[in-house]
Scaffold this motif. Structure first.
Motif, PDB file in Angstrom:
ATOM      1  N   ILE A   1     -22.545 -57.586 -61.285  1.00 50.08           N
ATOM      2  CA  ILE A   1     -21.301 -56.977 -60.806  1.00 50.08           C
ATOM      3  C   ILE A   1     -21.664 -55.603 -60.259  1.00 50.08           C
ATOM      4  CG2 ILE A   1     -19.005 -56.146 -61.448  1.00 50.08           C
ATOM      5  CD1 ILE A   1     -18.904 -58.311 -63.588  1.00 50.08           C
ATOM      6  N   GLU A   2     -21.829 -55.534 -58.942  1.00 51.83           N
ATOM      7  CA  GLU A   2     -22.204 -54.300 -58.260  1.00 51.83           C
ATOM      8  C   GLU A   2     -21.466 -54.217 -56.931  1.00 51.83           C
ATOM      9  OE1 GLU A   2     -26.524 -52.999 -58.649  1.00 51.83           O
ATOM     10  OE2 GLU A   2     -26.728 -55.184 -58.830  1.00 51.83           O
ATOM     11  N   GLU A   3     -21.229 -53.011 -56.505  1.00 49.81           N
ATOM     12  CA  GLU A   3     -20.550 -52.807 -55.224  1.00 49.81           C
ATOM     13  C   GLU A   3     -21.377 -53.404 -54.091  1.00 49.81           C
ATOM     14  OE1 GLU A   3     -19.820 -48.621 -54.951  1.00 49.81           O
ATOM     15  OE2 GLU A   3     -18.345 -48.615 -56.577  1.00 49.81           O
ATOM     16  N   GLY A   4     -20.709 -54.114 -53.215  1.00 52.65           N
ATOM     17  CA  GLY A   4     -21.361 -54.733 -52.073  1.00 52.65           C
ATOM     18  C   GLY A   4     -21.741 -56.184 -52.280  1.00 52.65           C
ATOM     19  N   LYS A   5     -21.744 -56.635 -53.534  1.00 49.01           N
ATOM     20  CA  LYS A   5     -22.114 -58.022 -53.799  1.00 49.01           C
ATOM     21  C   LYS A   5     -20.892 -58.940 -53.703  1.00 49.01           C
ATOM     22  CE  LYS A   5     -26.386 -57.611 -56.388  1.00 49.01           C
ATOM     23  NZ  LYS A   5     -27.170 -58.147 -57.529  1.00 49.01           N
ATOM     24  N   ASP A   6     -21.175 -60.245 -53.623  1.00 50.99           N
ATOM     25  CA  ASP A   6     -20.104 -61.230 -53.585  1.00 50.99           C
ATOM     26  C   ASP A   6     -19.261 -61.122 -54.850  1.00 50.99           C
ATOM     27  OD1 ASP A   6     -21.466 -61.998 -51.338  1.00 50.99           O
ATOM     28  OD2 ASP A   6     -21.987 -64.008 -52.053  1.00 50.99           O
ATOM     29  N   ALA A   7     -17.965 -61.313 -54.685  1.00 51.76           N
ATOM     30  CA  ALA A   7     -17.049 -61.232 -55.825  1.00 51.76           C
ATOM     31  C   ALA A   7     -17.029 -62.563 -56.569  1.00 51.76           C
ATOM     32  CB  ALA A   7     -15.657 -60.841 -55.359  1.00 51.76           C
ATOM     33  N   ASP A   8     -18.159 -62.864 -57.200  1.00 51.04           N
ATOM     34  CA  ASP A   8     -18.276 -64.029 -58.075  1.00 51.04           C
ATOM     35  C   ASP A   8     -18.178 -63.503 -59.500  1.00 51.04           C
ATOM     36  OD1 ASP A   8     -18.775 -65.281 -55.697  1.00 51.04           O
ATOM     37  OD2 ASP A   8     -20.820 -65.912 -56.191  1.00 51.04           O
ATOM     38  N   ILE A   9     -17.078 -63.808 -60.167  1.00 48.97           N
ATOM     39  CA  ILE A   9     -16.764 -63.152 -61.439  1.00 48.97           C
ATOM     40  C   ILE A   9     -16.185 -64.170 -62.421  1.00 48.97           C
ATOM     41  CG2 ILE A   9     -15.240 -61.445 -62.533  1.00 48.97           C
ATOM     42  CD1 ILE A   9     -15.540 -59.766 -59.974  1.00 48.97           C
TER      43      ILE A   9
ATOM     44  N   MET B   1      -6.302 -57.657 -50.991  1.00 49.31           N
ATOM     45  CA  MET B   1      -7.187 -57.086 -51.999  1.00 49.31           C
ATOM     46  C   MET B   1      -6.766 -57.532 -53.397  1.00 49.31           C
ATOM     47  SD  MET B   1      -8.079 -53.212 -50.765  1.00 49.31           S
ATOM     48  CE  MET B   1      -6.363 -52.642 -50.873  1.00 49.31           C
ATOM     49  N   THR B   2      -7.728 -57.576 -54.290  1.00 48.09           N
ATOM     50  CA  THR B   2      -7.493 -57.935 -55.684  1.00 48.09           C
ATOM     51  C   THR B   2      -8.125 -56.876 -56.574  1.00 48.09           C
ATOM     52  OG1 THR B   2      -7.516 -60.308 -55.171  1.00 48.09           O
ATOM     53  CG2 THR B   2      -7.906 -59.678 -57.466  1.00 48.09           C
ATOM     54  N   VAL B   3      -7.440 -56.553 -57.659  1.00 49.40           N
ATOM     55  CA  VAL B   3      -7.969 -55.617 -58.646  1.00 49.40           C
ATOM     56  C   VAL B   3      -8.016 -56.313 -60.001  1.00 49.40           C
ATOM     57  CG1 VAL B   3      -7.671 -53.438 -59.852  1.00 49.40           C
ATOM     58  CG2 VAL B   3      -7.090 -53.596 -57.438  1.00 49.40           C
ATOM     59  N   ILE B   4      -9.177 -56.251 -60.644  1.00 55.52           N
ATOM     60  CA  ILE B   4      -9.315 -56.736 -62.017  1.00 55.52           C
ATOM     61  C   ILE B   4      -9.284 -55.516 -62.933  1.00 55.52           C
ATOM     62  CG2 ILE B   4     -10.737 -58.026 -63.641  1.00 55.52           C
ATOM     63  CD1 ILE B   4     -12.005 -59.450 -61.266  1.00 55.52           C
ATOM     64  N   LYS B   5      -8.358 -55.506 -63.878  1.00 54.23           N
ATOM     65  CA  LYS B   5      -8.152 -54.331 -64.725  1.00 54.23           C
ATOM     66  C   LYS B   5      -8.281 -54.663 -66.203  1.00 54.23           C
ATOM     67  CE  LYS B   5      -5.005 -51.836 -61.602  1.00 54.23           C
ATOM     68  NZ  LYS B   5      -3.746 -51.068 -61.525  1.00 54.23           N
ATOM     69  N   ASN B   6      -8.636 -53.659 -66.960  1.00 57.92           N
ATOM     70  CA  ASN B   6      -8.527 -53.631 -68.426  1.00 57.92           C
ATOM     71  C   ASN B   6      -9.569 -54.466 -69.172  1.00 57.92           C
ATOM     72  OD1 ASN B   6      -6.205 -51.988 -68.157  1.00 57.92           O
ATOM     73  ND2 ASN B   6      -4.927 -53.828 -67.879  1.00 57.92           N
ATOM     74  N   GLY B   7     -10.489 -55.076 -68.475  1.00 57.94           N
ATOM     75  CA  GLY B   7     -11.484 -55.897 -69.149  1.00 57.94           C
ATOM     76  C   GLY B   7     -12.772 -55.140 -69.442  1.00 57.94           C
ATOM     77  N   LEU B   8     -13.546 -55.665 -70.386  1.00 57.83           N
ATOM     78  CA  LEU B   8     -14.847 -55.107 -70.746  1.00 57.83           C
ATOM     79  C   LEU B   8     -15.901 -55.759 -69.849  1.00 57.83           C
ATOM     80  CD1 LEU B   8     -16.430 -53.255 -72.703  1.00 57.83           C
ATOM     81  CD2 LEU B   8     -16.648 -55.243 -74.230  1.00 57.83           C
ATOM     82  N   ILE B   9     -16.586 -54.944 -69.049  1.00 54.48           N
ATOM     83  CA  ILE B   9     -17.496 -55.445 -68.031  1.00 54.48           C
ATOM     84  C   ILE B   9     -18.934 -55.514 -68.545  1.00 54.48           C
ATOM     85  CG2 ILE B   9     -18.458 -55.030 -65.729  1.00 54.48           C
ATOM     86  CD1 ILE B   9     -15.845 -53.607 -65.014  1.00 54.48           C
ATOM     87  N   PHE B  10     -19.510 -56.697 -68.459  1.00 52.17           N
ATOM     88  CA  PHE B  10     -20.934 -56.918 -68.715  1.00 52.17           C
ATOM     89  C   PHE B  10     -21.559 -57.188 -67.348  1.00 52.17           C
ATOM     90  CE2 PHE B  10     -18.668 -57.850 -72.535  1.00 52.17           C
ATOM     91  CZ  PHE B  10     -19.518 -57.598 -73.605  1.00 52.17           C
TER      92      PHE B  10
ATOM     93  N   VAL C   1     -12.189 -67.878 -63.029  1.00 51.22           N
ATOM     94  CA  VAL C   1     -13.428 -67.849 -62.268  1.00 51.22           C
ATOM     95  C   VAL C   1     -13.093 -67.516 -60.823  1.00 51.22           C
ATOM     96  CG1 VAL C   1     -15.434 -69.150 -61.461  1.00 51.22           C
ATOM     97  CG2 VAL C   1     -14.514 -69.565 -63.759  1.00 51.22           C
ATOM     98  N   LEU C   2     -13.781 -66.504 -60.292  1.00 51.23           N
ATOM     99  CA  LEU C   2     -13.636 -66.152 -58.879  1.00 51.23           C
ATOM    100  C   LEU C   2     -14.958 -66.434 -58.167  1.00 51.23           C
ATOM    101  CD1 LEU C   2     -11.495 -64.261 -60.404  1.00 51.23           C
ATOM    102  CD2 LEU C   2     -11.577 -62.859 -58.357  1.00 51.23           C
ATOM    103  N   ILE C   3     -14.884 -67.079 -57.022  1.00 52.81           N
ATOM    104  CA  ILE C   3     -16.041 -67.268 -56.154  1.00 52.81           C
ATOM    105  C   ILE C   3     -15.672 -66.706 -54.786  1.00 52.81           C
ATOM    106  CG2 ILE C   3     -17.603 -68.924 -55.051  1.00 52.81           C
ATOM    107  CD1 ILE C   3     -17.277 -70.757 -57.407  1.00 52.81           C
ATOM    108  N   ASP C   4     -16.474 -65.745 -54.346  1.00 52.40           N
ATOM    109  CA  ASP C   4     -16.169 -65.016 -53.104  1.00 52.40           C
ATOM    110  C   ASP C   4     -14.750 -64.451 -53.144  1.00 52.40           C
ATOM    111  OD1 ASP C   4     -18.682 -65.498 -51.972  1.00 52.40           O
ATOM    112  OD2 ASP C   4     -18.062 -67.471 -51.284  1.00 52.40           O
ATOM    113  N   GLY C   5     -14.348 -63.970 -54.323  1.00 48.10           N
ATOM    114  CA  GLY C   5     -13.040 -63.346 -54.484  1.00 48.10           C
ATOM    115  C   GLY C   5     -11.879 -64.293 -54.604  1.00 48.10           C
ATOM    116  N   ARG C   6     -12.142 -65.584 -54.517  1.00 48.74           N
ATOM    117  CA  ARG C   6     -11.059 -66.574 -54.579  1.00 48.74           C
ATOM    118  C   ARG C   6     -11.034 -67.231 -55.951  1.00 48.74           C
ATOM    119  NH1 ARG C   6     -10.489 -72.054 -53.342  1.00 48.74           N
ATOM    120  NH2 ARG C   6     -12.681 -72.216 -52.735  1.00 48.74           N
ATOM    121  N   ARG C   7      -9.851 -67.336 -56.549  1.00 55.25           N
ATOM    122  CA  ARG C   7      -9.724 -67.930 -57.860  1.00 55.25           C
ATOM    123  C   ARG C   7      -9.932 -69.448 -57.778  1.00 55.25           C
ATOM    124  NH1 ARG C   7      -4.683 -64.575 -60.617  1.00 55.25           N
ATOM    125  NH2 ARG C   7      -4.679 -62.928 -59.055  1.00 55.25           N
TER     126      ARG C   7
END
Length: 378
Positions: free
Chosen positions: A346-354, A1-10, A371-377
């Motif tokens: 950025i919604e629960e259940g969607k691919d972790a593309d961030i 698991m990965t956690v992204i913390k402390n950032g301002l989410i758009f 950049v994360l695609i499917d949760g992978r950096r």
């Protein structure tokens, strides 16, 4: 698991950004909240967090980077009407432009045929990382590419297509022939003796007639835009409008045709032909304010793929609302190509593309740091 913390989410859903933690597991956004514990932590303090950017219209992986004519695989020039062509068979994951896109935060693209043909074939939606197109695909087919305007005229002028009405007639003819083919096929009810002779072009058009995929119509000039709408309504098919360069000249008509999503651009270029001489970065904002569904596109390689957020920033500079501009390169673009169940916000259940950036994604001085695609950096 990965956690992204402390950032301002758009997140491209809520107009106002907010602080929260993003929990990622198995390539998906599991939860958005607080106080998640995990060994793999990405500290996004003093950073902005965005959904992976989405391009609704490009030729990434089909028009080679740094190659000559032999590297261009996005137009079949032997036949003006080729609905049977499939972009998946030309896409090259190893083209350098694919990696450039990913590093620039563009994590999903719709890519496919160019606009030389009246009907060019089916498009695909892919993630911008991987070594096999079959593994990168998230939707196939996305749409059936069509084109109006100058390009089919130029490419097939010596082959009986020298006017806008000629191109429209090619599209109409293929729709009529395909409707007849489908009717005969359905009437046969599976009886081989009654089935029409197999026609690959007509088979490819069946998903369009059944409204499973839209026509994806290249139309810059205002009259071409209105011709596309006329044809879509005449045959009762789904359609998206691509480029819409002169859309600001017919806002009333497009407001009255909101069922057709608009992909606007490319605009960060020289006007290389008559039909784009009225292009302006004001167009996306004008149409969005009318309630139209607007995406912003690069049409890469016309504009390099990684400059998609810069194009949105230029639209903001020319009057577009910032939230509308963000949606134009994320959620709206994902909806435009039929993949919003997986990407675009950025919604629960969607691919972790961030995407994590040092500042606003619209600011050219901002740096995309992660950049994360499917949760992978990446």
């Amino acid at each position: 698991m990965t956690v992204i913390k402390n950032g301002l989410i758009f997140d491209a859903v809520h107009r106002e950004p907010f602080y929260a933690e993003i929990l990622i597991r198995d390539g998906k956004i599991v939860s958005i909240g607080s106080d998640f514990d995990d060994e793999d932590v990405i500290d996004a303090a003093c950073r902005n967090i965005y959904p992976g950017f989405v391009e609704a219209h490009c030729h990434l992986g089909l028009d080679g980077y740094g190659v000559g004519v032999e590297g261009k695989d996005y137009n079949e020039l032997g036949d003006i009407c080729t609905p049977q062509m499939r972009a998946i068979d030309s896409f090259n994951p190893f083209d350098p432009s694919v990696a450039f896109a990913a590093k620039g935060g563009v994590t999903t693209v719709a890519t496919g045929q160019g606009s030389s043909n009246a009907i060019g074939g089916t498009w695909i939606a892919v993630k911008t990382t991987g070594v096999s197109v079959d593994e990168m695909i998230i939707r196939e087919p996305v749409a059936m590419k069509c084109a109006l305007g100058e390009n089919p005229k130029r490419c097939y002028r010596e082959k009986g297509n020298s006017a806008r009405m000629s191109t429209a007639a090619v599209i109409r003819n293929m729709l009529y022939v395909s409707m007849d083919y489908l009717a005969r096929k359905e009437a046969a009810a599976g009886d081989p003796a009654k089935m029409p002779k197999f026609d690959y072009k007509c088979e490819a058009m069946i998903p369009v007639l059944k409204k499973q995929i839209p026509l994806k119509v290249h139309a810059h000039q205002a009259n071409d835009i209105l011709t596309a709408i006329r044809i879509a309504r005449e045959f009762d098919v789904k359609m998206t409008l691509e480029h819409v360069t002169e859309g600001h000249l017919i806002p009333d008509q497009l407001e009255a045709a909101k069922e057709y999503m608009l992909a606007v651009g490319p605009t960060l270029t020289h006007a290389t032909k008559i039909e784009v001489r009225n292009k302006t970065f004001e167009t996306p904002g004008i149409l969005a304010k009318r309630g139209c569904h607007v995406s912003i596109i690069t049409d890469s390689p016309v504009i390099e793929q990684q400059y998609l957020p810069l194009c949105a920033g230029m639209a903001v500079k020319c009057g577009m609302d910032e939230f509308d501009a963000l949606k134009a390169i994320t959620l709206n673009a994902a909806e435009h190509i039929g993949v919003s169940d997986r990407v675009g916000s950025i919604e629960e259940g969607k691919d972790a593309d961030i995407v994590i950036a040092s500042g606003s994604c619209f600011d050219s001085s901002s740096v995309i740091e992660t950049v994360l695609i499917d949760g992978r950096r990446i």
